[in-house]
Design an enzyme around this catalytic site. Structure first.
Site, PDB file in Angstrom:
ATOM      1  N   LEU A  95       0.813  -1.219   0.000  1.00  0.00           N
ATOM      2  CA  LEU A  95       0.000   0.000   0.000  1.00  0.00           C
ATOM      3  C   LEU A  95       0.845   1.267   0.000  1.00  0.00           C
ATOM      4  O   LEU A  95       1.811   1.394   0.761  1.00  0.00           O
ATOM      5  CB  LEU A  95      -0.909  -0.002   1.234  1.00  0.00           C
ATOM      6  CG  LEU A  95      -1.859  -1.217   1.329  1.00  0.00           C
ATOM      7  CD1 LEU A  95      -2.655  -1.162   2.634  1.00  0.00           C
ATOM      8  CD2 LEU A  95      -2.791  -1.300   0.127  1.00  0.00           C
TER       9      LEU A  95
ATOM     10  N   HIS B 293      -3.273   4.212  -2.581  1.00  0.00           N
ATOM     11  CA  HIS B 293      -4.250   3.324  -1.933  1.00  0.00           C
ATOM     12  C   HIS B 293      -4.889   4.009  -0.726  1.00  0.00           C
ATOM     13  O   HIS B 293      -6.084   3.906  -0.490  1.00  0.00           O
ATOM     14  CB  HIS B 293      -3.566   2.050  -1.406  1.00  0.00           C
ATOM     15  CG  HIS B 293      -3.025   1.153  -2.474  1.00  0.00           C
ATOM     16  ND1 HIS B 293      -1.684   0.888  -2.598  1.00  0.00           N
ATOM     17  CD2 HIS B 293      -3.655   0.439  -3.431  1.00  0.00           C
ATOM     18  CE1 HIS B 293      -1.513   0.049  -3.604  1.00  0.00           C
ATOM     19  NE2 HIS B 293      -2.674  -0.239  -4.132  1.00  0.00           N
TER      20      HIS B 293
ATOM     21  N   GLN C 225      -4.918 -12.475 -12.794  1.00  0.00           N
ATOM     22  CA  GLN C 225      -4.834 -11.274 -13.624  1.00  0.00           C
ATOM     23  C   GLN C 225      -3.415 -11.003 -14.117  1.00  0.00           C
ATOM     24  O   GLN C 225      -3.155  -9.991 -14.748  1.00  0.00           O
ATOM     25  CB  GLN C 225      -5.414 -10.063 -12.904  1.00  0.00           C
ATOM     26  CG  GLN C 225      -4.611  -9.560 -11.716  1.00  0.00           C
ATOM     27  CD  GLN C 225      -5.354  -8.452 -10.986  1.00  0.00           C
ATOM     28  OE1 GLN C 225      -6.304  -8.695 -10.253  1.00  0.00           O
ATOM     29  NE2 GLN C 225      -4.927  -7.205 -11.181  1.00  0.00           N
TER      30      GLN C 225
ATOM     31  N   LYS D 226      -5.957   5.788 -11.834  1.00  0.00           N
ATOM     32  CA  LYS D 226      -4.709   5.406 -12.520  1.00  0.00           C
ATOM     33  C   LYS D 226      -4.957   4.204 -13.427  1.00  0.00           C
ATOM     34  O   LYS D 226      -4.401   4.099 -14.505  1.00  0.00           O
ATOM     35  CB  LYS D 226      -3.612   5.089 -11.508  1.00  0.00           C
ATOM     36  CG  LYS D 226      -2.271   5.077 -12.187  1.00  0.00           C
ATOM     37  CD  LYS D 226      -1.211   4.453 -11.352  1.00  0.00           C
ATOM     38  CE  LYS D 226      -0.401   3.512 -12.172  1.00  0.00           C
ATOM     39  NZ  LYS D 226      -0.521   2.135 -11.789  1.00  0.00           N
ATOM     40  N   ASP D 227      -5.820   3.286 -12.960  1.00  0.00           N
ATOM     41  CA  ASP D 227      -6.223   2.156 -13.795  1.00  0.00           C
ATOM     42  C   ASP D 227      -7.565   2.510 -14.443  1.00  0.00           C
ATOM     43  O   ASP D 227      -8.607   1.913 -14.140  1.00  0.00           O
ATOM     44  CB  ASP D 227      -6.337   0.886 -12.942  1.00  0.00           C
ATOM     45  CG  ASP D 227      -4.997   0.488 -12.365  1.00  0.00           C
ATOM     46  OD1 ASP D 227      -4.123   0.077 -13.131  1.00  0.00           O
ATOM     47  OD2 ASP D 227      -4.802   0.623 -11.139  1.00  0.00           O
TER      48      ASP D 227
ATOM     49  N   GLN E 191      -9.523  -0.245 -16.189  1.00  0.00           N
ATOM     50  CA  GLN E 191     -10.057  -1.182 -15.192  1.00  0.00           C
ATOM     51  C   GLN E 191     -11.343  -0.620 -14.573  1.00  0.00           C
ATOM     52  O   GLN E 191     -12.346  -1.339 -14.426  1.00  0.00           O
ATOM     53  CB  GLN E 191      -9.007  -1.427 -14.107  1.00  0.00           C
ATOM     54  CG  GLN E 191      -9.539  -2.128 -12.870  1.00  0.00           C
ATOM     55  CD  GLN E 191      -8.442  -2.489 -11.894  1.00  0.00           C
ATOM     56  OE1 GLN E 191      -7.747  -3.467 -12.091  1.00  0.00           O
ATOM     57  NE2 GLN E 191      -8.276  -1.725 -10.830  1.00  0.00           N
TER      58      GLN E 191
ATOM     59  N   SER F  38       2.391   3.863  -7.637  1.00  0.00           N
ATOM     60  CA  SER F  38       2.110   2.489  -8.055  1.00  0.00           C
ATOM     61  C   SER F  38       2.954   1.557  -7.198  1.00  0.00           C
ATOM     62  O   SER F  38       4.095   1.883  -6.862  1.00  0.00           O
ATOM     63  CB  SER F  38       2.504   2.320  -9.529  1.00  0.00           C
ATOM     64  OG  SER F  38       2.598   0.957  -9.860  1.00  0.00           O
ATOM     65  N   SER F  39       2.397   0.397  -6.887  1.00  0.00           N
ATOM     66  CA  SER F  39       3.193  -0.581  -6.135  1.00  0.00           C
ATOM     67  C   SER F  39       4.420  -0.975  -6.943  1.00  0.00           C
ATOM     68  O   SER F  39       5.469  -1.313  -6.399  1.00  0.00           O
ATOM     69  CB  SER F  39       2.362  -1.817  -5.818  1.00  0.00           C
ATOM     70  OG  SER F  39       1.224  -1.435  -5.078  1.00  0.00           O
TER      71      SER F  39
HETATM   72  O1  PAF Z   1      -6.178  -2.493  -9.086  1.00  0.00           O
HETATM   73  C1  PAF Z   1      -5.811  -3.500  -8.443  1.00  0.00           C
HETATM   74  O2  PAF Z   1      -5.001  -3.434  -7.510  1.00  0.00           O
HETATM   75  C2  PAF Z   1      -6.366  -4.847  -8.832  1.00  0.00           C
HETATM   76  O3  PAF Z   1      -6.524  -4.960 -10.208  1.00  0.00           O
HETATM   77  C3  PAF Z   1      -7.663  -5.215  -8.088  1.00  0.00           C
HETATM   78  C4  PAF Z   1      -8.790  -4.259  -8.474  1.00  0.00           C
HETATM   79  C5  PAF Z   1      -7.432  -5.163  -6.600  1.00  0.00           C
HETATM   80  C6  PAF Z   1      -8.101  -6.625  -8.467  1.00  0.00           C
HETATM   81  O4  PAF Z   1      -7.147  -7.567  -8.104  1.00  0.00           O
END
Ligand code: PAF
Length: 291
Positions: A33, A37, A61, A149-150, A153, A185-186
């Site tokens: 995190l 986050h 994923q 950022k995503d 998604q 970003s991680s």
């Molecule tokens: O964005 C992320 O960290 C991941 O794609 C998520 C939404 C937690 C699904 O694993």
């Protein structure tokens, strides 16, 4: 903070909270995190009575050869951060809990998943939608918070919950950036300071592209070309894509006429980074908002 690892326990707790009339927010994460986050958590806490954060590095994923094994796992440090923020529930299941032997059910959103990230990470969104659906089933939240950022998604998840009639509101929170502009970003953990400095070329490029649109450029190809120049002039970079798309549908654009998503995926010394901004002709972006 309650630490939960079993789906059945989370479902039971969530049902109890609902009976008490509590509004529940879920923040799905893969851990490691950072401030990005934590801003999602703060947003969730503002909008709900009970905040559940999930931490699960979802193997489905990640494609073959991607960084699933290497992905940072820092559960005890993450737990401490969430506890400090006053998060109510941490849900951190293991693989056997999420995908027991013989697991065979997947959720797939068509169309919008075959662009941008979908071109370069086949199967990625199928893994994301499957795990997010499972997390929603486990937590039954009233709302779930994702990061801009995503951007793709977030759009895919919005489409999934709408089309599968999942009664949850999807909230998208702005990208949080380092002072340098680099999106949190991680995966930034894979970079040293000098590499992070070079990685700022992505946001510098996107900002220049956004500025061109604000100042009247309507040709997406010219915007992409200018951004590409900035990134390619930075040593160690390889571009997967730089793209201008309709911000809602992700449709390709012949002409920029409304809200556009300018996005990029770039390898820097073997680390894949993504970022985006949203802009519209003649409309100045608020600083660090809508990114
Ligand atoms: O964005 C992320 O960290 C991941 O794609 C998520 C939404 C937690 C699904 O694993």
């Amino acid at each position: 903070m309650r630490n939960i690892t079993r789906i059945r326990n989370l479902q039971r707790i969530s049902a109890g909270l609902k009976r008490q009339g509590r509004k529940i927010a879920l923040v799905p994460t893969m851990g490691a995190l950072h401030r990005g986050h934590l801003s999602l958590v703060t947003k969730a806490q503002k909008l709900a009575d009970t905040t559940i954060v999930s931490i699960y590095v979802n193997p489905k994923q990640f494609g073959e050869g991607e960084d699933h094994e290497r992905y940072p796992r820092q559960l005890s440090a993450d737990r401490a951060k969430l506890k400090k923020l006053g998060v109510n529930i941490l849900f951190a299941p293991d693989d056997a809990e999420m995908y027991p032997g013989g697991y065979s059910t997947f959720v797939e959103v068509e169309g919008v998943t075959s662009k941008l990230e979908g071109v370069h990470r086949p199967g990625h969104f199928r893994g994301v939608t499957t795990i997010v659906m499972k997390l929603l089933q486990a937590a039954s939240p009233d709302l779930a918070v994702f990061g801009q950022k995503d951007a793709q998604q977030a759009l895919v998840i919005k489409k999934m919950v709408s089309e599968l009639n999942v009664p949850v509101k999807i909230v998208v929170a702005p990208t949080v950036r380092e002072d340098s502009g680099l999106a949190m970003s991680s995966r930034n953990q894979y970079l040293n300071e000098e590499q992070k400095e070079r990685a700022t070329c992505i946001y510098r490029g996107l900002r220049l592209g956004g500025q061109m649109v604000i100042e009247g450029e309507t040709d997406p190809a010219r915007v992409v070309e200018s951004i590409t120049d900035i990134i390619e002039n930075t040593p160690g970079t390889r571009i997967d894509y730089v793209s201008v798309n309709d911000a809602n549908s992700l449709d390709d654009l012949d002409n920029i006429g409304g809200r556009a998503l300018i996005s990029a995926a770039v390898w820097l010394d073997g680390v894949r980074l993504i970022d985006n901004i949203v802009c519209a002709p003649g409309r100045r972006r608020k600083k660090h908002r809508h990114d």
